[in-house]
Design an enzyme around this catalytic site. Structure first.
Site, PDB file in Angstrom:
ATOM      1  N   ASP A  89      35.854  35.096  41.950  1.00 48.11           N
ATOM      2  CA  ASP A  89      34.623  35.831  42.215  1.00 48.11           C
ATOM      3  C   ASP A  89      33.855  35.313  43.428  1.00 48.11           C
ATOM      4  OD1 ASP A  89      34.851  37.855  40.313  1.00 48.11           O
ATOM      5  OD2 ASP A  89      34.101  36.548  38.722  1.00 48.11           O
ATOM      6  N   ASP A 121      38.931  42.994  37.474  1.00 47.54           N
ATOM      7  CA  ASP A 121      37.710  42.737  38.243  1.00 47.54           C
ATOM      8  C   ASP A 121      38.009  42.283  39.678  1.00 47.54           C
ATOM      9  OD1 ASP A 121      37.837  42.140  35.466  1.00 47.54           O
ATOM     10  OD2 ASP A 121      35.828  41.297  35.459  1.00 47.54           O
TER      11      ASP A 121
END
Ligand code: GLY
Length: 368
Positions: free
Chosen positions: A92, A149
């Site tokens: 991320d 994601d």
């Protein structure tokens, strides 16, 4: 489209952000709220730490008010601790540094910010597993785990390739996106959250329900990451297969909302009717993706995606926006995962809601 609705809501956003940006501690990365005030997760490595900074850059881009820029810049420097701390960084880094350093570089040309973005991109590229052709998501023992994601972090790699005139970053992003096409998207357009590969051989071992209800279910935020992430891979590569896949997942998402007769999704399209865990975050992320899909299509094809996005945004604002000065967050009723933290404000619902409005106003700079 009713621009009057968009502009009325935007006025409320500006009023709210003028207030919350002045009363929120200038070293805080808000995550949710307690008693109406922003609170942080308390971990500088936490994956959502770019979203408040991204909101500040969205507001600066629209208003040119330097108070937003000054606050965003000081928070970006604070993120140097995880960037150079390294241990604990994860896939991320895209969410974290696209919305802080790369947004700064895009809007102001700041060279230090560009370097931070390049370091984050190098970290992300280094997580690529050649045997399985995927980017590793998380740390510890989850060496072979890949999650949907990650599609939203790929734009950091596309950006790094453009900045360096070196296609290697983009090759890694496309290789990962191709694995998503092959192994995450089901024939009906729903998507899997987690695929576990053998990190040595690259063999796909199993899939997991992850943050959704269970294996074989359909975690709505995962569907949204796929819609927006695939659309972005198309925008950056012009490979038709990514746009086709983004449309396919969007068709599934729109059909599921229409069937529920509710344009604000629950946390999982395949969870039991009770208990009800709403997830406004999934809706506003998907809306951003659908607006971008519509922008890529010929006139006669745009409406399906654009109108669905507008329906989601309007329903979300009508039922779940809190414009009171007593509450720092705007969009309520997000859900972390089916098993954890339901019906709470989460900072990225506000981020994507504001990003979507900015797109509808035609004032946006694509931070992804
Ligand atoms: N990327 C983690 C989540 O969507 O909750």
């Amino acid at each position: 489209m009713q621009m009057s609705w968009v502009n009325d809501v935007w006025e409320k956003v500006e009023k709210k952000l003028a207030l919350t940006s002045s009363r929120t501690a200038n070293d805080m990365f808000p995550y949710t709220t307690e008693n109406g005030r922003f609170v942080a997760k308390g971990n500088l490595y936490w994956w959502t730490n770019g979203f408040w900074v991204g909101i500040l850059w969205l507001m600066y881009n629209e208003t040119k008010d330097t108070k937003y820029k000054t606050l965003a810049e000081s928070l970006e420097v604070k993120l140097d601790e995880p960037l150079y701390g390294f241990d604990g960084l994860h896939h991320d880094v895209g969410f974290m540094w696209l919305l802080s350093s790369v947004a700064n570089y895009r809007l102001t040309g700041n060279e230090e910010s560009k370097k931070r973005g390049m370091i984050a991109a190098s970290v992300l590229a280094s997580r690529y597993n050649m045997a399985g052709k995927f980017i590793r998501a998380w740390n510890r023992e989850r060496v072979g785990w890949s999650i949907i994601d990650t599609m939203m972090n790929l734009p950091l790699l596309y950006w790094a390739s453009r900045e360096t005139d070196d296609p290697r970053f983009s090759h890694i992003a496309q290789s990962h996106a191709d694995t998503v096409l092959e192994t995450f998207i089901r024939p009906d357009g729903s998507v899997i959250h987690i695929n576990c590969f053998d990190p040595e051989t690259g063999e796909l071992l199993e899939n997991l329900g992850g943050q959704g209800y269970t294996e074989g279910s359909s975690w709505t935020r995962g569907q949204s990451w796929a819609i927006y992430g695939l659309a972005l891979s198309y925008i950056h590569t012009k490979q038709q297969k990514y746009l086709d896949a983004a449309k396919k997942v969007a068709h599934y998402f729109i059909a599921a909302l229409a069937a529920a007769d509710d344009f604000v999704p629950n946390c999982d399209f395949r969870a039991p009717a009770e208990p009800v865990y709403k997830d406004t975050t999934a809706g506003v992320i998907a809306a951003c993706g659908m607006i971008e899909i519509s922008r890529q299509l010929p006139e006669f094809e745009k409406d399906l995606y654009f109108n669905a996005a507008l329906k989601i945004l309007k329903a979300t604002e009508r039922d779940y926006a809190n414009w009171s000065d007593d509450e720092d967050s705007i969009i309520q009723m997000g859900t972390e995962s089916y098993k954890n933290k339901h019906n709470i404000p989460i900072i990225y619902a506000d981020y994507y809601f504001i990003e979507a409005l900015s797109k509808l106003r035609g004032k946006d700079v694509l931070f992804w």
